[in-house]
Design a protein around this motif. Sequence first.
Motif, PDB file in Angstrom:
ATOM      1  N   GLU A   1      -6.751 -37.467   9.503  1.00 56.08           N
ATOM      2  CA  GLU A   1      -6.526 -38.015   8.090  1.00 56.08           C
ATOM      3  C   GLU A   1      -6.604 -36.692   7.117  1.00 56.08           C
ATOM      4  O   GLU A   1      -7.408 -35.662   7.615  1.00 56.08           O
ATOM      5  CB  GLU A   1      -7.751 -38.998   7.652  1.00 56.08           C
ATOM      6  CG  GLU A   1      -7.892 -39.895   8.515  1.00 56.08           C
ATOM      7  CD  GLU A   1      -9.064 -41.056   8.334  1.00 56.08           C
ATOM      8  OE1 GLU A   1      -9.128 -42.238   8.554  1.00 56.08           O
ATOM      9  OE2 GLU A   1     -10.011 -40.324   7.749  1.00 56.08           O
ATOM     10  N   ARG A   2      -6.128 -36.885   6.089  1.00 54.63           N
ATOM     11  CA  ARG A   2      -6.389 -35.763   4.924  1.00 54.63           C
ATOM     12  C   ARG A   2      -6.938 -36.553   3.776  1.00 54.63           C
ATOM     13  O   ARG A   2      -6.431 -37.613   3.362  1.00 54.63           O
ATOM     14  CB  ARG A   2      -4.953 -35.206   4.432  1.00 54.63           C
ATOM     15  CG  ARG A   2      -4.423 -34.209   5.602  1.00 54.63           C
ATOM     16  CD  ARG A   2      -2.917 -33.578   4.995  1.00 54.63           C
ATOM     17  NE  ARG A   2      -3.361 -32.646   4.181  1.00 54.63           N
ATOM     18  CZ  ARG A   2      -2.893 -32.750   2.997  1.00 54.63           C
ATOM     19  NH1 ARG A   2      -2.348 -33.762   2.355  1.00 54.63           N
ATOM     20  NH2 ARG A   2      -3.387 -31.789   2.140  1.00 54.63           N
ATOM     21  N   GLN A   3      -8.197 -36.064   3.360  1.00 56.55           N
ATOM     22  CA  GLN A   3      -8.908 -36.567   2.402  1.00 56.55           C
ATOM     23  C   GLN A   3      -9.672 -35.710   1.641  1.00 56.55           C
ATOM     24  O   GLN A   3     -10.243 -34.835   2.089  1.00 56.55           O
ATOM     25  CB  GLN A   3      -9.797 -37.705   3.168  1.00 56.55           C
ATOM     26  CG  GLN A   3     -10.865 -38.466   2.221  1.00 56.55           C
ATOM     27  CD  GLN A   3     -11.725 -39.377   2.852  1.00 56.55           C
ATOM     28  OE1 GLN A   3     -12.245 -40.112   2.327  1.00 56.55           O
ATOM     29  NE2 GLN A   3     -11.875 -39.367   4.405  1.00 56.55           N
ATOM     30  N   TYR A   4      -9.777 -36.140   0.375  1.00 59.92           N
ATOM     31  CA  TYR A   4     -10.416 -35.026  -0.899  1.00 59.92           C
ATOM     32  C   TYR A   4     -12.071 -35.275  -0.780  1.00 59.92           C
ATOM     33  O   TYR A   4     -12.447 -36.480  -0.479  1.00 59.92           O
ATOM     34  CB  TYR A   4      -9.997 -35.558  -2.083  1.00 59.92           C
ATOM     35  CG  TYR A   4     -10.628 -34.657  -3.151  1.00 59.92           C
ATOM     36  CD1 TYR A   4     -10.539 -33.102  -3.246  1.00 59.92           C
ATOM     37  CD2 TYR A   4     -11.678 -35.210  -4.118  1.00 59.92           C
ATOM     38  CE1 TYR A   4     -11.233 -32.587  -4.515  1.00 59.92           C
ATOM     39  CE2 TYR A   4     -12.480 -34.495  -4.889  1.00 59.92           C
ATOM     40  CZ  TYR A   4     -12.167 -33.146  -5.102  1.00 59.92           C
ATOM     41  OH  TYR A   4     -12.702 -32.561  -5.969  1.00 59.92           O
ATOM     42  N   ARG A   5     -12.683 -34.310  -0.445  1.00 60.07           N
ATOM     43  CA  ARG A   5     -14.143 -34.531  -0.269  1.00 60.07           C
ATOM     44  C   ARG A   5     -14.495 -33.837  -1.610  1.00 60.07           C
ATOM     45  O   ARG A   5     -14.645 -32.463  -1.631  1.00 60.07           O
ATOM     46  CB  ARG A   5     -14.490 -33.820   0.834  1.00 60.07           C
ATOM     47  CG  ARG A   5     -14.128 -34.471   2.250  1.00 60.07           C
ATOM     48  CD  ARG A   5     -14.564 -35.851   2.217  1.00 60.07           C
ATOM     49  NE  ARG A   5     -14.594 -36.388   3.515  1.00 60.07           N
ATOM     50  CZ  ARG A   5     -15.060 -37.747   3.820  1.00 60.07           C
ATOM     51  NH1 ARG A   5     -15.669 -38.385   2.960  1.00 60.07           N
ATOM     52  NH2 ARG A   5     -15.051 -37.968   5.178  1.00 60.07           N
TER      53      ARG A   5
ATOM     54  N   VAL B   1      -9.237 -30.899  -0.078  1.00 65.54           N
ATOM     55  CA  VAL B   1      -8.719 -31.861   0.788  1.00 65.54           C
ATOM     56  C   VAL B   1      -8.885 -31.298   2.268  1.00 65.54           C
ATOM     57  O   VAL B   1      -8.383 -30.323   2.592  1.00 65.54           O
ATOM     58  CB  VAL B   1      -6.957 -31.882   0.563  1.00 65.54           C
ATOM     59  CG1 VAL B   1      -6.422 -32.992   1.602  1.00 65.54           C
ATOM     60  CG2 VAL B   1      -6.962 -32.769  -0.901  1.00 65.54           C
TER      61      VAL B   1
ATOM     62  N   GLU C   1      -9.239 -47.268   7.657  1.00 60.93           N
ATOM     63  CA  GLU C   1      -8.759 -45.846   7.422  1.00 60.93           C
ATOM     64  C   GLU C   1      -7.409 -45.599   7.740  1.00 60.93           C
ATOM     65  O   GLU C   1      -6.757 -44.723   7.196  1.00 60.93           O
ATOM     66  CB  GLU C   1      -9.781 -44.853   7.888  1.00 60.93           C
ATOM     67  CG  GLU C   1     -11.108 -44.994   7.101  1.00 60.93           C
ATOM     68  CD  GLU C   1     -11.995 -43.802   7.346  1.00 60.93           C
ATOM     69  OE1 GLU C   1     -11.311 -42.878   8.186  1.00 60.93           O
ATOM     70  OE2 GLU C   1     -13.202 -43.872   6.804  1.00 60.93           O
TER      71      GLU C   1
ATOM     72  N   GLU D   1     -10.951 -45.505  -2.407  1.00 62.69           N
ATOM     73  CA  GLU D   1     -10.840 -44.593  -1.301  1.00 62.69           C
ATOM     74  C   GLU D   1      -8.970 -44.297  -0.974  1.00 62.69           C
ATOM     75  O   GLU D   1      -8.323 -45.025  -1.105  1.00 62.69           O
ATOM     76  CB  GLU D   1     -11.260 -45.373  -0.004  1.00 62.69           C
ATOM     77  CG  GLU D   1     -11.219 -44.341   1.221  1.00 62.69           C
ATOM     78  CD  GLU D   1     -11.968 -45.300   2.556  1.00 62.69           C
ATOM     79  OE1 GLU D   1     -12.605 -44.543   3.196  1.00 62.69           O
ATOM     80  OE2 GLU D   1     -11.821 -46.588   2.542  1.00 62.69           O
TER      81      GLU D   1
ATOM     82  N   ILE E   1      -6.615 -41.882   1.273  1.00 61.86           N
ATOM     83  CA  ILE E   1      -6.565 -41.310   2.733  1.00 61.86           C
ATOM     84  C   ILE E   1      -5.227 -41.171   3.076  1.00 61.86           C
ATOM     85  O   ILE E   1      -4.298 -42.469   3.144  1.00 61.86           O
ATOM     86  CB  ILE E   1      -7.429 -41.820   3.663  1.00 61.86           C
ATOM     87  CG1 ILE E   1      -8.871 -41.592   3.357  1.00 61.86           C
ATOM     88  CG2 ILE E   1      -6.941 -41.365   5.196  1.00 61.86           C
ATOM     89  CD1 ILE E   1      -9.740 -42.767   4.251  1.00 61.86           C
TER      90      ILE E   1
END
Length: 199
Positions: A69-73, A79, A105, A149, A151
Amino acid sequence: MSDSLPGVDDAHLVEVTIAREDLFQGKFLRAVRETVRLPDGGTSIREFILHPGAVMVVPMLDDGRVVLERQYRHPVREVLIEFPAGKLDPGEDRFACIRRELLEETGYTAREWARATEMRLAVGYSDEFIEVWFARGLSRGAQQLDEGEFIEVIAATPQELLQWCAEGKVKDSKTLVAAMWLQNVNSGTWKLDWRPHTL
């Protein structure tokens, strides 16, 4: 202690809590300050975060690639590339949680599962654990993301993943650990006990 070396007494290292004070209670994190008695009889202060625990899955596609996954934190303003993971709900079974997180997800379900290990992320200031699972025999469906969310699901070969780790493109600690596990599982060095999805 549960993770002691066989035949080794840890008493000379263990700290004993003698008082606890709540510092912060958030939506799912709690911060505390404990006074501890040290092995030499002195005292000290320990401040840390209580976390409900989490799970992470290494989903393996039939063509040899893995699902990521690529996700902004927000805390790190980046990301990140990660394996699917999520925190346990109160009283939730860990295997139920990992199946739920994979589906929500990524949209995938799996025919077979194998538990790899339990890891600790930030032992100096948190009691958080993450239980690591592998999944195979994947079938793709639709993501079921929580509100708010976002993702992006991607796939990579194990070689691509390891290259991203070497280049610093993968910074997430749990994903770095999982990449090590994946490398050792694929080489046959480490064995997994695969079970049907129902366990």
